[in-house]
Enzyme design. Structure first.
Site, PDB file in Angstrom:
ATOM      1  CB  SER A 177      62.977  32.662   7.383  1.00 39.62           C
ATOM      2  OG  SER A 177      62.364  32.800   8.656  1.00 39.62           O
TER       3      SER A 177
ATOM      4  CG  HIS B  66      63.180  36.857  29.224  1.00 41.32           C
ATOM      5  ND1 HIS B  66      62.040  37.636  29.157  1.00 41.32           N
ATOM      6  CD2 HIS B  66      63.555  36.655  27.930  1.00 41.32           C
ATOM      7  CE1 HIS B  66      61.742  37.889  27.891  1.00 41.32           C
ATOM      8  NE2 HIS B  66      62.653  37.301  27.128  1.00 41.32           N
ATOM      9  CB  THR B  67      67.118  32.712  33.711  1.00 43.79           C
ATOM     10  OG1 THR B  67      67.929  32.670  34.880  1.00 43.79           O
ATOM     11  CG2 THR B  67      67.660  31.721  32.706  1.00 43.79           C
TER      12      THR B  67
ATOM     13  CG  ASN C 110      64.502  39.928  14.679  1.00 47.12           C
ATOM     14  OD1 ASN C 110      64.560  39.387  15.782  1.00 47.12           O
ATOM     15  ND2 ASN C 110      63.816  39.409  13.663  1.00 47.12           N
TER      16      ASN C 110
ATOM     17  CG  HIS D 221      63.299  36.635  17.894  1.00 49.84           C
ATOM     18  ND1 HIS D 221      63.436  38.001  17.783  1.00 49.84           N
ATOM     19  CD2 HIS D 221      62.871  36.407  19.163  1.00 49.84           C
ATOM     20  CE1 HIS D 221      63.108  38.566  18.939  1.00 49.84           C
ATOM     21  NE2 HIS D 221      62.767  37.610  19.785  1.00 49.84           N
TER      22      HIS D 221
ATOM     23  NE  ARG E  54      65.536  38.917  21.698  1.00 52.08           N
ATOM     24  CZ  ARG E  54      65.687  39.939  20.872  1.00 52.08           C
ATOM     25  NH1 ARG E  54      66.815  40.061  20.170  1.00 52.08           N
ATOM     26  NH2 ARG E  54      64.734  40.837  20.721  1.00 52.08           N
TER      27      ARG E  54
END
Length: 332
Positions: free
Chosen positions: A80, A197-198, A98, A70, A66
């Site tokens: 960043s 998302h598994t 976040n 993001h 993730r």
């Protein structure tokens, strides 16, 4: 041959062809062999630290994956997201997507420290994020892929970009697709990358409206399996419990597989952004069905979409810098 079957075959071919092309598109700068001479053990170092972290905390695989996502959706894949607040920087860690959610920063710190000891001032934090995301996927049982390397690190962050560019759990299908298209990603990338998302968890606050007030009319979301919704309400009340965690894939929560898509077909998608892949667009619905039926195709598309996402607007050459500490810009 029926029209529906013809459409299905056409969609499958349409999905595969552009991804095969994209798989070797390194933006003219990034290259999997970038560190072969300057830091030949970089991949081993990252894999070793990630393996230990996931063995200690199985959630960490999803967290590291993730972080890369993001990061790339805000100004490109430039690390960043890793910057802390400072006199000149407002950290992306405090953004809505976040805050109280993004995690794994200490693992990245450990990887960076080990790499700095082996190859000082050579490997960027952005490249570490990309390798760690791939290794996390593999450790969880998912596909492997070559990671193009050679990114540099940014010297700034964008809190507004983090708040506005990262798809949100409650966004409409069209809003999510628009956010992907702004990054140069397409429908196939959207559905394939959603398969991350598994593994992982979501907080109660990210899907509460589906249980109680989906459209502002005090009624639940009826595209959510109501037996599943009843179970969720036990730990996600109308108020309170915002940070309570729930598996995104309640069937095999720590295994990277295609059960996420099978859950969506059973209307057990936890987030609104999951379930709309089935209910709001025919092409995305067909991809959900395809991935639910064929793990190999899902893994292939996911890997190629990860390479494509990892190529988003990289800083290369004289752009950016190689941070000595991923949390801080190098002092001049």
């Amino acid at each position: 041959m029926s029209k529906s079957m013809s459409y299905f075959i056409f969609l499958s071919l349409l999905a595969i062809v552009p991804l095969c092309i994209a798989s070797k598109n390194y933006n003219g700068y990034l290259n999997p062999q970038y560190y072969d001479r300057s830091c030949p053990h970089v991949q081993h170092i990252v894999s070793s630290v990630v393996s230990k972290a996931v063995a200690k905390d199985p959630r960490m695989a999803a967290s590291l994956l993730r972080l890369h996502f993001h990061d790339c959706f805000v100004k490109g894949c430039d690390a960043s997201l890793l910057l802390d607040n400072s006199g000149s920087i407002v950290s992306e860690k405090g953004s809505n997507p976040n805050k109280n959610s993004a995690r794994g920063f200490e693992v990245i710190d450990e990887i960076k420290a080990e790499i700095e000891r082996a190859c000082p001032h050579t490997v960027s934090c952005a490249d570490i994020l990309a390798i760690a995301a791939r290794d996390s996927t593999v450790i969880a049982g998912g596909p492997n892929w070559e990671v193009p390397l050679g990114r540099k690190d940014s010297v700034g962050a964008s809190l507004s970009g983090s708040n506005n560019e990262i798809p949100a759990p409650n966004n409409t299908f069209q809003t999510i697709l628009t956010k992907f298209k702004r990054q140069g990603l397409d429908l196939v990338d959207l559905v394939a990358l959603s398969g991350a998302h598994t593994i992982g968890n979501a907080r109660c606050t990210t899907f509460r409206q589906r249980l109680y007030n989906q459209n502002g009319n005090g009624k639940p979301d009826f595209t959510l399996n109501q037996a599943y919704a009843s179970m969720l309400r036990q730990q996600c009340p109308r108020s309170g419990g915002d940070q309570n965690l729930f598996f995104l894939d309640h069937t095999t929560p720590f295994k990277f597989d295609n059960l996420y898509y099978k859950n969506i077909l059973a209307y057990d998608g936890l987030l609104n952004s999951d379930q709309v892949l089935l209910t709001k667009n025919r092409a995305s619905m067909e991809l959900v069905k395809l991935y639910a039926e064929n793990t190999r195709i899902f893994f292939d598309h996911f890997a190629k979409s990860m390479v494509k996402m990892g190529n988003l607007f990289p800083l290369t050459g004289a752009q950016g810098q190689i941070r000595k500490n991923c949390r801080r810009v190098n002092s001049s």
